[in-house]
Design an enzyme around this catalytic site. Structure first.
Site, PDB file in Angstrom:
ATOM      1  N   CYS A  78       0.824  -1.211   0.000  1.00  0.00           N
ATOM      2  CA  CYS A  78       0.000   0.000   0.000  1.00  0.00           C
ATOM      3  C   CYS A  78       0.856   1.258   0.000  1.00  0.00           C
ATOM      4  O   CYS A  78       0.582   2.211  -0.704  1.00  0.00           O
ATOM      5  CB  CYS A  78      -0.894   0.036   1.237  1.00  0.00           C
ATOM      6  N   CYS A 221      12.040   5.370  33.882  1.00  0.00           N
ATOM      7  CA  CYS A 221      12.110   6.529  34.767  1.00  0.00           C
ATOM      8  C   CYS A 221      11.088   6.372  35.893  1.00  0.00           C
ATOM      9  O   CYS A 221      11.368   6.712  37.041  1.00  0.00           O
ATOM     10  CB  CYS A 221      11.826   7.814  33.996  1.00  0.00           C
TER      11      CYS A 221
END
Lengths: 260, 105
Positions: A78, A221
């Site tokens: 595509c 984190c």
């Protein structure tokens, strides 16, 4: 009562001034984590033949051409030549997805395309295949400025991300901003604290010995401040990414970056 | 196959050329544990060799301390045109190889 609010007024003004000053410094002095790395690591990132992130980019290039799923079509079926069709795409993500009614990140979009269009098994977050495709697509934007879409439908989600960035979390009670706005350039243990601009994701982190997504980094984190991290693909992580990308608007995409 | 090789395409006779070779490999040390504390078995590349015109010109033994996707750089003297072949040998005996041409004038 009046005396108390009078006493508070200068304090509040001082706090506001600091916040504005921090934002101004960041605007004027924005730096990619790249600029805070050693010359050796920068050289490693700059040379495609010594940047291990290129292994994933090359894998992604192969997967792009490979027909998959019940539909038996490849990404290239595509989208054609990624060098043209995917140029600048990663610099505009996360984007608003009308069907979902919320923003979608690049990896989520690739996975969605895979299940809906290719009718294939979904790719798990953080799987090598999804990282490879994301890295390959993002690599087509390397050197282009991050260009967050101005779509007004994104605005409430971006605001949520911004609020999350400022909200202290975890047992250590730290917000993203505590380190990455107010203490960037200083050290946390042996590591330099960067400004948290997501310029090079997915990136190869020496600590991981592998390529990883921004969500993996954000979760790292969160675990670091002893908070319960959001699940991969959680709307909160995408909102945070949306905010971080707008904060880094105009900075160059580096995918696949190297970070210590 | 996932290797990234950097050999100069051309060189002058007698010139010192730098060769850089990287291979995708997890280099699992054998010291880590996975889910539920089950040890992850060691799986590393323990030997790398580089040959030129069928003769070995460089070799290295690798150990668990080597990071993932091992990257090796070394120099050699360009003696003539030919092909460098690179071989990485895994603990389980499998090998990966790659080749690169050089034209020496």
């Amino acid at each position: 009562m009046a005396g108390r609010s009078l006493a508070l007024a200068p304090l509040l003004a001082a706090v506001l001034a600091t916040t504005v000053a921090v934002a101004d410094t960041l605007e004027a002095d924005r730096r990619s984590g790249y600029d805070l790395m050693s010359p050796e690591l920068r050289a490693m990132q700059d040379d495609d033949l010594s940047n291990p992130g290129m292994f994933w980019v090359l894998d992604g290039e192969r997967l792009w051409q490979e027909p998959a799923g019940a539909a038996g079509i490849a990404c290239a079926g595509c989208h054609g030549d990624a060098q043209e069709s995917m140029r600048g795409v990663a610099a505009r993500y996360p984007a608003f997805d009308p069907a979902l009614g919320r923003p979608q990140d690049l990896a989520g979009r690739i996975s969605q395309c895979r299940t809906e269009r290719q009718e294939a098994e979904p790719l798990a977050r953080e799987s090598d295949a999804l990282l490879a495709l994301s890295a390959f697509v993002a690599h087509q934007s390397r050197g282009l400025p991050i260009d967050p879409p101005g779509d007004p439908r994104l605005q409430p989600f971006r605001a949520k991300g911004a609020a999350l960035y400022q909200t202290p979390i975890g047992q250590l009670d730290l917000a993203c901003a505590s380190c990455h706005d107010r203490n960037w350039g200083r050290r946390l243990g042996g590591s330099t604290i960067p400004q948290a601009h997501p310029t090079g994701y997915p990136l190869y982190r020496l600590e991981w010995q592998a390529l990883g997504s921004l969500q993996r980094r954000l979760r790292n984190c969160m675990i670091g401040v002893r908070a319960t991290p959001f699940d991969f693909g959680a709307p909160e992580l995408i909102e945070l990414e949306l905010y971080l990308m707008s904060r880094a608007a105009g900075m160059a995409v580096e995918t696949p970056a190297i970070r210590p | 196959m996932r290797t990234l090789i950097n050999v100069p395409k051309t060189a002058k006779k007698g010139e010192i050329v730098e060769i850089r070779a990287m291979v995708a490999h997890p280099m699992e040390t054998g010291y880590r544990t996975g889910e539920n504390g089950v040890p992850i078995p060691r799986q590393i590349i323990h030997r790398f060799t580089c040959s030129f015109a069928g003769r070995e010109i460089f070799a290295a033994d690798l150990f668990p301390a080597m990071s993932a996707n091992p990257f090796l750089a070394f120099t050699t003297v360009a003696t003539g045109s030919g092909t460098f072949t690179f071989t990485w040998t895994d603990d389980d005996g499998t090998t990966q190889s790659a080749a690169a041409e050089i034209t020496v004038t």
